[in-house]
Design a protein around this motif. Structure first.
Motif, PDB file in Angstrom:
ATOM      1  N   SER A 121     -23.133  29.035  29.134  1.00 43.55           N
ATOM      2  CA  SER A 121     -23.710  29.341  30.437  1.00 43.55           C
ATOM      3  C   SER A 121     -24.179  28.101  31.180  1.00 43.55           C
ATOM      4  O   SER A 121     -24.613  28.198  32.324  1.00 43.55           O
ATOM      5  CB  SER A 121     -24.893  30.309  30.264  1.00 43.55           C
ATOM      6  OG  SER A 121     -25.910  29.708  29.478  1.00 43.55           O
ATOM      7  N   TYR A 122     -24.093  26.936  30.557  1.00 45.51           N
ATOM      8  CA  TYR A 122     -24.542  25.700  31.197  1.00 45.51           C
ATOM      9  C   TYR A 122     -23.463  25.141  32.116  1.00 45.51           C
ATOM     10  O   TYR A 122     -22.272  25.235  31.815  1.00 45.51           O
ATOM     11  CB  TYR A 122     -24.896  24.637  30.152  1.00 45.51           C
ATOM     12  CG  TYR A 122     -26.106  24.943  29.313  1.00 45.51           C
ATOM     13  CD1 TYR A 122     -27.302  25.353  29.892  1.00 45.51           C
ATOM     14  CD2 TYR A 122     -26.058  24.813  27.930  1.00 45.51           C
ATOM     15  CE1 TYR A 122     -28.407  25.633  29.111  1.00 45.51           C
ATOM     16  CE2 TYR A 122     -27.169  25.087  27.145  1.00 45.51           C
ATOM     17  CZ  TYR A 122     -28.331  25.498  27.744  1.00 45.51           C
ATOM     18  OH  TYR A 122     -29.430  25.771  26.977  1.00 45.51           O
ATOM     19  N   ASN A 123     -23.898  24.523  33.222  1.00 50.49           N
ATOM     20  CA  ASN A 123     -22.928  23.814  34.053  1.00 50.49           C
ATOM     21  C   ASN A 123     -22.630  22.457  33.421  1.00 50.49           C
ATOM     22  O   ASN A 123     -23.226  22.075  32.418  1.00 50.49           O
ATOM     23  CB  ASN A 123     -23.429  23.672  35.501  1.00 50.49           C
ATOM     24  CG  ASN A 123     -24.708  22.856  35.599  1.00 50.49           C
ATOM     25  OD1 ASN A 123     -24.857  21.820  34.947  1.00 50.49           O
ATOM     26  ND2 ASN A 123     -25.659  23.323  36.410  1.00 50.49           N
ATOM     27  N   GLU A 124     -21.721  21.702  34.014  1.00 52.64           N
ATOM     28  CA  GLU A 124     -21.257  20.464  33.365  1.00 52.64           C
ATOM     29  C   GLU A 124     -22.377  19.432  33.220  1.00 52.64           C
ATOM     30  O   GLU A 124     -22.393  18.667  32.247  1.00 52.64           O
ATOM     31  CB  GLU A 124     -20.100  19.850  34.153  1.00 52.64           C
ATOM     32  CG  GLU A 124     -20.438  19.472  35.589  1.00 52.64           C
ATOM     33  CD  GLU A 124     -19.250  18.840  36.300  1.00 52.64           C
ATOM     34  OE1 GLU A 124     -18.628  17.928  35.724  1.00 52.64           O
ATOM     35  OE2 GLU A 124     -18.943  19.273  37.432  1.00 52.64           O
ATOM     36  N   TYR A 125     -23.321  19.422  34.150  1.00 54.86           N
ATOM     37  CA  TYR A 125     -24.406  18.452  34.057  1.00 54.86           C
ATOM     38  C   TYR A 125     -25.368  18.824  32.924  1.00 54.86           C
ATOM     39  O   TYR A 125     -25.820  17.973  32.162  1.00 54.86           O
ATOM     40  CB  TYR A 125     -25.165  18.364  35.382  1.00 54.86           C
ATOM     41  CG  TYR A 125     -24.258  18.142  36.567  1.00 54.86           C
ATOM     42  CD1 TYR A 125     -23.364  17.072  36.600  1.00 54.86           C
ATOM     43  CD2 TYR A 125     -24.277  19.002  37.662  1.00 54.86           C
ATOM     44  CE1 TYR A 125     -22.525  16.872  37.678  1.00 54.86           C
ATOM     45  CE2 TYR A 125     -23.444  18.804  38.734  1.00 54.86           C
ATOM     46  CZ  TYR A 125     -22.564  17.746  38.751  1.00 54.86           C
ATOM     47  OH  TYR A 125     -21.730  17.549  39.811  1.00 54.86           O
ATOM     48  N   GLN A 126     -25.654  20.132  32.823  1.00 49.67           N
ATOM     49  CA  GLN A 126     -26.516  20.590  31.739  1.00 49.67           C
ATOM     50  C   GLN A 126     -25.853  20.364  30.382  1.00 49.67           C
ATOM     51  O   GLN A 126     -26.503  19.982  29.413  1.00 49.67           O
ATOM     52  CB  GLN A 126     -26.834  22.080  31.908  1.00 49.67           C
ATOM     53  CG  GLN A 126     -27.738  22.395  33.080  1.00 49.67           C
ATOM     54  CD  GLN A 126     -27.914  23.885  33.252  1.00 49.67           C
ATOM     55  OE1 GLN A 126     -26.932  24.625  33.416  1.00 49.67           O
ATOM     56  NE2 GLN A 126     -29.151  24.360  33.187  1.00 49.67           N
ATOM     57  N   GLN A 127     -24.548  20.575  30.318  1.00 52.06           N
ATOM     58  CA  GLN A 127     -23.823  20.356  29.069  1.00 52.06           C
ATOM     59  C   GLN A 127     -23.912  18.898  28.635  1.00 52.06           C
ATOM     60  O   GLN A 127     -24.040  18.598  27.443  1.00 52.06           O
ATOM     61  CB  GLN A 127     -22.364  20.771  29.225  1.00 52.06           C
ATOM     62  CG  GLN A 127     -22.165  22.276  29.307  1.00 52.06           C
ATOM     63  CD  GLN A 127     -20.732  22.658  29.575  1.00 52.06           C
ATOM     64  OE1 GLN A 127     -19.820  21.840  29.425  1.00 52.06           O
ATOM     65  NE2 GLN A 127     -20.509  23.896  29.981  1.00 52.06           N
ATOM     66  N   ALA A 128     -23.862  17.969  29.602  1.00 48.85           N
ATOM     67  CA  ALA A 128     -23.973  16.546  29.271  1.00 48.85           C
ATOM     68  C   ALA A 128     -25.350  16.237  28.689  1.00 48.85           C
ATOM     69  O   ALA A 128     -25.479  15.471  27.726  1.00 48.85           O
ATOM     70  CB  ALA A 128     -23.720  15.701  30.520  1.00 48.85           C
ATOM     71  N   VAL A 129     -26.392  16.858  29.271  1.00 52.42           N
ATOM     72  CA  VAL A 129     -27.752  16.646  28.750  1.00 52.42           C
ATOM     73  C   VAL A 129     -27.875  17.246  27.357  1.00 52.42           C
ATOM     74  O   VAL A 129     -28.443  16.629  26.445  1.00 52.42           O
ATOM     75  CB  VAL A 129     -28.789  17.266  29.709  1.00 52.42           C
ATOM     76  CG1 VAL A 129     -30.185  17.198  29.095  1.00 52.42           C
ATOM     77  CG2 VAL A 129     -28.773  16.530  31.053  1.00 52.42           C
ATOM     78  N   GLN A 130     -27.343  18.458  27.166  1.00 48.69           N
ATOM     79  CA  GLN A 130     -27.422  19.097  25.856  1.00 48.69           C
ATOM     80  C   GLN A 130     -26.655  18.285  24.814  1.00 48.69           C
ATOM     81  O   GLN A 130     -27.075  18.193  23.654  1.00 48.69           O
ATOM     82  CB  GLN A 130     -26.872  20.525  25.928  1.00 48.69           C
ATOM     83  CG  GLN A 130     -27.664  21.469  26.821  1.00 48.69           C
ATOM     84  CD  GLN A 130     -29.078  21.714  26.316  1.00 48.69           C
ATOM     85  OE1 GLN A 130     -29.386  21.430  25.174  1.00 48.69           O
ATOM     86  NE2 GLN A 130     -29.938  22.241  27.162  1.00 48.69           N
ATOM     87  N   ALA A 131     -25.540  17.684  25.210  1.00 48.05           N
ATOM     88  CA  ALA A 131     -24.780  16.848  24.281  1.00 48.05           C
ATOM     89  C   ALA A 131     -25.599  15.637  23.857  1.00 48.05           C
ATOM     90  O   ALA A 131     -25.552  15.209  22.692  1.00 48.05           O
ATOM     91  CB  ALA A 131     -23.469  16.396  24.929  1.00 48.05           C
ATOM     92  N   GLU A 132     -26.375  15.075  24.779  1.00 51.66           N
ATOM     93  CA  GLU A 132     -27.232  13.944  24.426  1.00 51.66           C
ATOM     94  C   GLU A 132     -28.356  14.375  23.488  1.00 51.66           C
ATOM     95  O   GLU A 132     -28.739  13.628  22.584  1.00 51.66           O
ATOM     96  CB  GLU A 132     -27.825  13.298  25.687  1.00 51.66           C
ATOM     97  CG  GLU A 132     -26.858  12.397  26.430  1.00 51.66           C
ATOM     98  CD  GLU A 132     -26.430  11.213  25.581  1.00 51.66           C
ATOM     99  OE1 GLU A 132     -27.015  10.128  25.694  1.00 51.66           O
ATOM    100  OE2 GLU A 132     -25.487  11.376  24.772  1.00 51.66           O
ATOM    101  N   ILE A 133     -28.879  15.574  23.692  1.00 49.67           N
ATOM    102  CA  ILE A 133     -29.884  16.103  22.767  1.00 49.67           C
ATOM    103  C   ILE A 133     -29.274  16.239  21.369  1.00 49.67           C
ATOM    104  O   ILE A 133     -29.904  15.905  20.357  1.00 49.67           O
ATOM    105  CB  ILE A 133     -30.437  17.444  23.272  1.00 49.67           C
ATOM    106  CG1 ILE A 133     -31.218  17.241  24.579  1.00 49.67           C
ATOM    107  CG2 ILE A 133     -31.331  18.107  22.217  1.00 49.67           C
ATOM    108  CD1 ILE A 133     -31.656  18.517  25.253  1.00 49.67           C
ATOM    109  N   ASP A 134     -28.026  16.703  21.312  1.00 49.23           N
ATOM    110  CA  ASP A 134     -27.331  16.784  20.027  1.00 49.23           C
ATOM    111  C   ASP A 134     -27.220  15.410  19.383  1.00 49.23           C
ATOM    112  O   ASP A 134     -27.417  15.244  18.170  1.00 49.23           O
ATOM    113  CB  ASP A 134     -25.931  17.374  20.211  1.00 49.23           C
ATOM    114  CG  ASP A 134     -25.958  18.832  20.635  1.00 49.23           C
ATOM    115  OD1 ASP A 134     -27.045  19.451  20.570  1.00 49.23           O
ATOM    116  OD2 ASP A 134     -24.901  19.347  21.036  1.00 49.23           O
TER     117      ASP A 134
END
Length: 311
Positions: A121-134
């Motif tokens: 459900s995340y947009n591409e910008y949120q996905q980039a942030v979540q990937a950094e959290i990972d």
């Protein structure tokens, strides 16, 4: 160690607030932990094997796509890694498996039966942030054994002067480390320009008494960095490298490699984990510099006298 006023004020409180704000809710956090565990197992599987540059590229790709790795066909993995399908087969054999299907079966046995989700459900910008959290979670898991960082801090603290190398994409990481390191270390030298002068500056550091060199190496990896590390080791320096992967091209020219993954979801890579690992290295170096705290307190006193910072 306590920092000076230049690091943004109350670091502990700010860090706690940022950590609270950055946490995912239950299901997503569990998925992230799963992905991190798979990546750690992949790293463990690949360690100790003498891999070719092409095979290291495949290994790097699998670590970065840890959640998908157990479900990829050899053709899909070859396409993602930018290699041939036979190279994937040879890679599996190099790890001790009969072929790629045997490697994939092994990965499925130690991984969940379904791909982790939670980010659809995340947009591409949120996905980039979540990937950094990972990536930061992966780094936290790696730091469960602090001995490599402690050893790196000891090596860096003992080197007088301390050359710090970072070219192109890694320039910002090296410059940030040097900025703070100069507050506690008596002689830190930034090597941020390539060309023929680079080896001259390494030579100058060796003549001045340097015993170690710190390198930040991020993709895409400049050939000059590989050449510079090879030259530095030949000159007698112990090389400590912060790189995006244990299988980066600089690995064979490094005495102590500390991996910190980068994000690839945006047009330009994101490097929060390498930056944070640089700060962790600073802490470890401070712990091995007996006068580090006194230097920081002296800086704070002089900064207050000069009105250097706006409170």
């Amino acid at each position: 160690m306590s920092g000076d006023g230049d690091n943004g004020g109350n670091g502990a409180a700010d860090g706690a607030r940022a950590g609270t704000a950055g946490r995912r809710a239950g299901e997503t956090a569990a998925a992230t932990d799963t992905d991190t565990g798979i990546a750690a197992r992949l790293q463990k599987l690949f360690e100790g094997h003498r891999l070719t540059p092409t095979q290291r590229r495949i290994a790097h790709c699998m670590v970065r796509r840890a959640a998908d790795a157990p479900f990829l066909s050899s053709v899909e993995l070859a396409e993602l890694a930018g290699v041939s399908q036979p190279s994937v087969t040879r890679f599996a054999v190099a790890l001790g498996f009969d072929g790629y299907p045997a490697l994939r079966r092994h990965l499925r046995e130690v991984a969940p039966t379904e791909k982790s989700g939670g980010t659809a459900s995340y947009n591409e910008y949120q996905q980039a942030v979540q990937a950094e959290i990972d990536n930061l979670r992966h780094l936290a898991a790696a730091l469960a054994d602090p001995s490599p960082v402690i050893e790196a801090g000891r090596l860096l603290a003992a080197s007088r002067p301390l050359p710090v190398l970072g070219l192109r994409a890694a320039t910002a990481q090296a410059a940030g480390f040097v900025y703070f390191a100069r507050k506690v270390h008596p002689d830190v030298r930034l090597l941020d320009e390539g060309g023929t002068m680079l080896t001259d500056r390494i030579d100058a550091a060796v003549r001045a008494g340097a015993t170690a060199l710190l390198c930040f190496a991020l993709p895409r990896h400049p050939r000059e960095v590989v050449d510079a590390l090879e030259y530095a080791r030949a000159a007698g320096l112990t090389v400590v490298t912060v790189a995006d992967s244990a299988f980066a091209p600089v690995a064979h020219h490094t005495d102590l490699l500390l991996p910190a993954p980068v994000g690839t979801g945006l047009a330009f890579d994101t490097a929060c984990a390498p930056m944070l690992l640089g700060r962790v290295l600073l802490e470890a170096m401070c712990d091995d510099l007996p006068d580090a705290q006194a230097r920081l307190e002296e800086f704070d006193a002089r900064a207050a006298e000069r009105g250097l910072f706006v409170e």
